[in-house]
Design a protein around this motif. Structure first.
Motif, short mmCIF file in Angstrom:
data_model
loop_
_atom_site.label_atom_id
_atom_site.label_comp_id
_atom_site.label_asym_id
_atom_site.label_seq_id
_atom_site.Cartn_x
_atom_site.Cartn_y
_atom_site.Cartn_z
N UNK A 70 0.84 -1.21 0.00
CA UNK A 70 0.00 0.00 0.00
C UNK A 70 0.87 1.25 0.00
N UNK A 71 1.94 1.23 0.80
CA UNK A 71 2.83 2.39 0.85
C UNK A 71 3.56 2.59 -0.47
N UNK A 72 4.02 1.49 -1.06
CA UNK A 72 4.76 1.59 -2.33
C UNK A 72 3.86 2.09 -3.46
N UNK A 73 2.64 1.55 -3.56
CA UNK A 73 1.74 1.97 -4.63
C UNK A 73 1.21 3.39 -4.39
N UNK A 74 1.06 3.78 -3.13
CA UNK A 74 0.65 5.16 -2.84
C UNK A 74 1.72 6.14 -3.33
N UNK A 75 2.98 5.77 -3.15
CA UNK A 75 4.08 6.62 -3.63
C UNK A 75 4.03 6.74 -5.15
N UNK A 88 1.55 -5.35 -11.65
CA UNK A 88 1.77 -5.72 -10.25
C UNK A 88 0.67 -5.15 -9.36
N UNK A 89 0.29 -3.90 -9.63
CA UNK A 89 -0.77 -3.25 -8.84
C UNK A 89 -2.09 -3.98 -8.99
N UNK A 90 -2.45 -4.32 -10.22
CA UNK A 90 -3.73 -5.00 -10.47
C UNK A 90 -3.76 -6.37 -9.80
N UNK A 91 -2.65 -7.09 -9.86
CA UNK A 91 -2.60 -8.42 -9.27
C UNK A 91 -2.66 -8.35 -7.74
N UNK A 92 -1.87 -7.46 -7.16
CA UNK A 92 -1.80 -7.37 -5.70
C UNK A 92 -3.09 -6.80 -5.11
#
Length: 628
Positions: A70-75, A88-92
């Motif tokens: 969550x922190x990585x994708x928020x960045x 990666x975002x869609x899968x996770x």
């Protein structure tokens, strides 16, 4: 002292890092108090005061992202670079995204059989090939967003047969593209049977299909049947062809809000023979556009039989149809006999045609406009043309029971008196047809664009192509979210569990409960109503209903519904009397602002404001009420 404080802070941060972990942490990530799901659960405890157990069906929809993810994708989303890590975002995050389809540049000179196949780019496939047979059977069946691209397929081939059987059926947001398909081909056949049947938002494009082809036969049978909100485009189809034969049978039958566009179809073709039989029968509000259809053609034969017959409303536009054609023979039989008045427009139809062009309208519908309709050299006949005084009534009483059952599934709507123990009633198909997705964390959701005016930004984030299925899907949902509320309605679209809690509590207060039907048992069968309990003592109350919308992440359209009664009822097997389900039903007591063409009135035989209308809460939809 400051050094010790810094060391303590570093120790705490290191401990948190070890606790958080990465994707695949399993139970550890699930129990981690810093995950988005854990935050949503704490938010529930803070905002909802009923003290009732949290419903598993709703909590399970919270974001599955770990704290680190969550922190990585928020960045990434804060830096407008989320698209660089979209797969990666869609899968996770458990989202609905388009797969990336790579090209297939090899040529094929042997027969091919593609079964249970999906997501491919067929480029130069079968190009210049003499004879042969290719079969696409059960291709992309039952997939979410299958993407297939056929470029230069069978181009310049001779006698090549292509078969698409049960292609893309039961899919969600299907996108298929056929570019320069069979262009310049001699002979051969292309058969599309059960193509995109029962799909949700299909987007099918045929560009330069059979251009300059010689004697090729195309057959579309049961094409896009029972589809939902699809769009089909045929551009330069059969243009400049010699003796092409095209048959559309049962095209779009019983589909919901389908738009079809035929541009430059059979333009300047020689002896084209096209038949539209059973096209758009029993459809709901179909829109079809024929632009430059058979314009400048020689000896074309066009037949529209039972076209848009028994459809609900609908609009067709024929622009420059058979314009400047030579010896064309065009027949419309049982065209546009909608039971609710549709709209048809003919502009420059058969204008300036020569060579004894014949146009015949037999049993043609109402509300039609003929502008610049041929002049010289054309014989036009109208037989049994329906005028406005004999228009079929919009009232459900004039529609046969079988037709009502095609439009409105039995049991989808019912009267409140049916909610009594011992009642035998049909249960509609309550199974969730939407692809499975999860909410986003509010922290990420708040950074993403969400409006029709920002559709280009959304397309960039989710890598949606121009005019493709993903764009249409997102735009349709956004337009519904931005639509002005109906009289007395309060509405909001929510993409996080926290947003849903906020909306429900803003309407009903903090003492709330949320319910849905327990499972899908009894769906599409008859059930017996067991013991019934009225929520809030069976009194007239207010509810917040939430229904899924099709979007990359889980999105609910929630709206406050005043003047309702909500019920819970055991549902029993008619033979064994065993309990098979626990259904939740809502009865709308004030229907005065509903549309006269609403399926409930068609099904129950009434008009707005005269009756109450009840329906079950379907799988993964829900109703919030004040807690008992």
């Amino acid at each position: 002292m400051n050094k010790q404080l810094r060391l303590l802070c570093l120790f705490i941060l290191f401990s948190l890092f070890l606790c958080v972990g990465f994707a695949g942490a399993g139970d550890a990530a699930e129990k981690n108090p810093f995950t988005p799901k854990a935050f949503a659960i704490r938010y529930w405890d803070k905002e909802i005061r009923s003290g009732l157990p949290k419903p598993p069906f709703l909590v399970s929809k919270a974001s599955p992202l770990s704290a680190a993810e969550a922190a990585a994708f928020l960045k990434l989303v804060s830096g407008n670079s989320l698209s660089t890590r979209l797969p990666e975002f869609c899968a996770a995050a458990k989202l609905l995204c388009f797969p990336e389809v790579g090209p297939r540049l090899e040529k094929h000179d042997k027969d091919a059989n593609f079964a249970v196949y999906r997501d491919n780019n067929f480029t130069n496939y079968g190009t210049g090939r003499p004879g042969g047979l290719d079969s696409f059977k059960n291709y992309s069946e039952g997939e979410n967003i299958p993407v297939n691209d056929f470029r230069r397929y069978s181009r310049d081939s001779a006698g090549h047969k292509d078969g698409f059987l049960s292609y893309g059926t039961n899919g969600n947001v299907v996108q298929q593209s056929f570019h320069t398909y069979a262009a310049g081909a001699t002979g051969g056949t292309g058969e599309f049977k059960h193509y995109a049947d029962e799909t949700n938002v299909p987007n099918l494009g045929f560009t330069s299909y059979s251009d300059n082809a010689n004697g090729r036969t195309q057959s579309f049978s049961s094409y896009s049947e029972n589809g939902n909100a699809g769009e089909q485009t045929f551009t330069s189809y059969g243009k400049n062809g010699n003796g092409p034969t095209n048959v559309f049978a049962s095209y779009g039958t019983e589909s919901n809000v389908v738009g079809s566009g035929f541009s430059n179809y059979a333009e300047t073709a020689n002896a084209a023979n096209d038949t539209f039989k059973g096209y758009g029968i029993d459809m709901n509000n179909p829109t079809n556009t024929f632009s430059n259809y058979a314009a400048g053609g020689n000896g074309a034969v066009e037949r529209f039989s039972s076209y848009r017959d028994k459809a609900n409303v609908g609009a067709d536009s024929f622009t420059s149809y058979a314009k400047a054609a030579n010896a064309a023979d065009i027949g419309f039989s049982n065209y546009g006999k909608s039971f609710n008045e549709g709209t048809d427009t003919f502009t420059t139809y058969a204008k300036s045609s020569d060579g004894e062009t014949k146009v015949g309208f037999t049993s043609y519908g109402v509300n039609n406009t003929f502008k610049d309709y041929e002049k010289k050299g054309t014989t036009v006949s109208f037989a049994r043309y329906t005028n406005i005084s004999t228009t079929l009534s919009v009232s459900a009483s004039s529609v046969s029971g079988s037709l009502v059952n095609k439009w409105v599934e039995p049991g989808k709507f019912f009267r409140e008196k049916m909610m009594k123990e011992g009642t035998v009633m049909p249960m509609p198909d309550i199974k969730d047809k939407m692809p499975e997705r999860s909410f986003l964390p509010r922290s990420i959701l708040s950074k993403l664009p969400f409006s029709v005016s920002k559709i280009d930004e959304l397309k960039q984030v989710f890598k949606a192509s121009d005019n493709g299925s993903m764009e249409k899907m997102m735009k349709d949902s956004l337009e519904e979210c931005e639509r002005a509320p109906s009289s007395g309605e309060t509405k909001r679209c929510v993409g996080s569990l926290e947003d849903m809690i906020d909306f429900a509590t803003s309407v009903l207060g903090r003492n709330v409960a949320v319910r849905t039907t327990q499972n899908v048992n009894g769906s599409k069968k008859s059930v017996v109503v067991g013991p019934v309990r009225g929520i809030n003592g069976g009194k007239v109350t207010q509810s917040v209903s939430c229904h899924q919308s099709l979007f990359p992440y889980l999105l609910y359209y929630c709206h406050a519904v005043p003047k309702v009664r909500v019920y819970e009822a055991d549902l029993l097997d008619p033979k064994t009397k065993a309990k098979i389900n626990r259904g939740v039903a809502i009865c709308h007591l004030d229907t005065s602002d509903w549309s006269p063409t609403h399926g409930a009135f068609l099904s129950l035989g009434s008009v707005p404001g005269r009756i109450e209308v009840c329906h079950w809460i379907f799988e993964n939809d829900m109703a919030w009420t004040i807690a008992d």
